[in-house]
Design a protein around this motif. Sequence first.
Motif, PDB file in Angstrom:
ATOM      1  N   GLU A  75     -26.505 -28.464  -1.002  1.00 49.34           N
ATOM      2  CA  GLU A  75     -27.127 -27.128  -1.022  1.00 49.34           C
ATOM      3  C   GLU A  75     -28.363 -27.093  -1.919  1.00 49.34           C
ATOM      4  O   GLU A  75     -29.027 -26.059  -2.032  1.00 49.34           O
ATOM      5  CB  GLU A  75     -26.115 -26.092  -1.530  1.00 49.34           C
ATOM      6  N   GLY A  76     -28.633 -28.203  -2.613  1.00 49.88           N
ATOM      7  CA  GLY A  76     -29.846 -28.309  -3.418  1.00 49.88           C
ATOM      8  C   GLY A  76     -29.762 -27.692  -4.791  1.00 49.88           C
ATOM      9  O   GLY A  76     -30.793 -27.354  -5.384  1.00 49.88           O
ATOM     10  N   VAL A  77     -28.541 -27.526  -5.321  1.00 46.14           N
ATOM     11  CA  VAL A  77     -28.419 -26.875  -6.638  1.00 46.14           C
ATOM     12  C   VAL A  77     -27.887 -27.820  -7.719  1.00 46.14           C
ATOM     13  O   VAL A  77     -27.619 -27.382  -8.837  1.00 46.14           O
ATOM     14  CB  VAL A  77     -27.535 -25.598  -6.571  1.00 46.14           C
ATOM     15  N   SER A  78     -27.762 -29.117  -7.396  1.00 44.27           N
ATOM     16  CA  SER A  78     -27.195 -29.977  -8.443  1.00 44.27           C
ATOM     17  C   SER A  78     -28.119 -30.099  -9.644  1.00 44.27           C
ATOM     18  O   SER A  78     -27.632 -30.212 -10.771  1.00 44.27           O
ATOM     19  CB  SER A  78     -26.796 -31.355  -7.917  1.00 44.27           C
ATOM     20  N   GLY A  81     -28.188 -26.397 -11.394  1.00 41.62           N
ATOM     21  CA  GLY A  81     -26.889 -26.082 -11.991  1.00 41.62           C
ATOM     22  C   GLY A  81     -26.046 -25.184 -11.109  1.00 41.62           C
ATOM     23  O   GLY A  81     -26.550 -24.497 -10.215  1.00 41.62           O
ATOM     24  N   TYR A  82     -24.756 -25.223 -11.368  1.00 39.25           N
ATOM     25  CA  TYR A  82     -23.817 -24.424 -10.578  1.00 39.25           C
ATOM     26  C   TYR A  82     -22.562 -24.203 -11.392  1.00 39.25           C
ATOM     27  O   TYR A  82     -22.335 -24.860 -12.416  1.00 39.25           O
ATOM     28  CB  TYR A  82     -23.500 -25.101  -9.236  1.00 39.25           C
ATOM     29  N   ARG A  83     -21.793 -23.236 -10.981  1.00 43.15           N
ATOM     30  CA  ARG A  83     -20.552 -22.897 -11.690  1.00 43.15           C
ATOM     31  C   ARG A  83     -19.370 -23.152 -10.767  1.00 43.15           C
ATOM     32  O   ARG A  83     -19.391 -22.759  -9.593  1.00 43.15           O
ATOM     33  CB  ARG A  83     -20.585 -21.435 -12.139  1.00 43.15           C
ATOM     34  N   LEU A  84     -18.349 -23.795 -11.321  1.00 44.35           N
ATOM     35  CA  LEU A  84     -17.088 -24.034 -10.612  1.00 44.35           C
ATOM     36  C   LEU A  84     -16.035 -23.145 -11.238  1.00 44.35           C
ATOM     37  O   LEU A  84     -15.831 -23.180 -12.451  1.00 44.35           O
ATOM     38  CB  LEU A  84     -16.687 -25.507 -10.734  1.00 44.35           C
ATOM     39  N   VAL A  85     -15.378 -22.329 -10.399  1.00 43.97           N
ATOM     40  CA  VAL A  85     -14.450 -21.310 -10.906  1.00 43.97           C
ATOM     41  C   VAL A  85     -13.146 -21.325 -10.125  1.00 43.97           C
ATOM     42  O   VAL A  85     -13.157 -21.283  -8.890  1.00 43.97           O
ATOM     43  CB  VAL A  85     -15.070 -19.886 -10.783  1.00 43.97           C
TER      44      VAL A  85
END
Length: 114
Positions: A75-78, A81-85
Amino acid sequence: MADCLFCKIARGEIPADVVHKDATVTVFRDITPHAPVHLLVIPNQHVGSAGEIGPGNGALMAAMITAANAAADAEGVSESGYRLVFNVGRDAGMTVPHLHLHVLGGRHLAWPPG
Ligand code: 5GP
Ligand code: ZN
């Protein structure tokens, strides 16, 4: 589980925007996204919530987080940054009683959560 919404999505009985599927997990877009990227990673076999996870579930956890990382990359967000919840139970706002890992990204995410 016969009547479980996410079991049905994993079995392909309810349509979803699936971005990845393998023998262990299914990854699909959240129907009500809270960020430009909002995916859900679920085990294909029913698990009620992260509250049921213990020492015997290491391989499943690794598969879920590996799939989340790969999906975030796709998705091009590595880089950004991203949040895992994992939401667990009522106070966390859990609404679907089948283990799911939220992958959120594509905008700045406030911390701490509201
Ligand atoms: P929870 O609040 O339990 O942590 O997250 C459940 C998530 O599942 C919510 O973000 C909700 O929008 C999503 N959801 C609920 N029903 C469906 C559905 O039928 N399809 C998809 N793709 N997402 C769903
Ligand atoms: Zn289920």
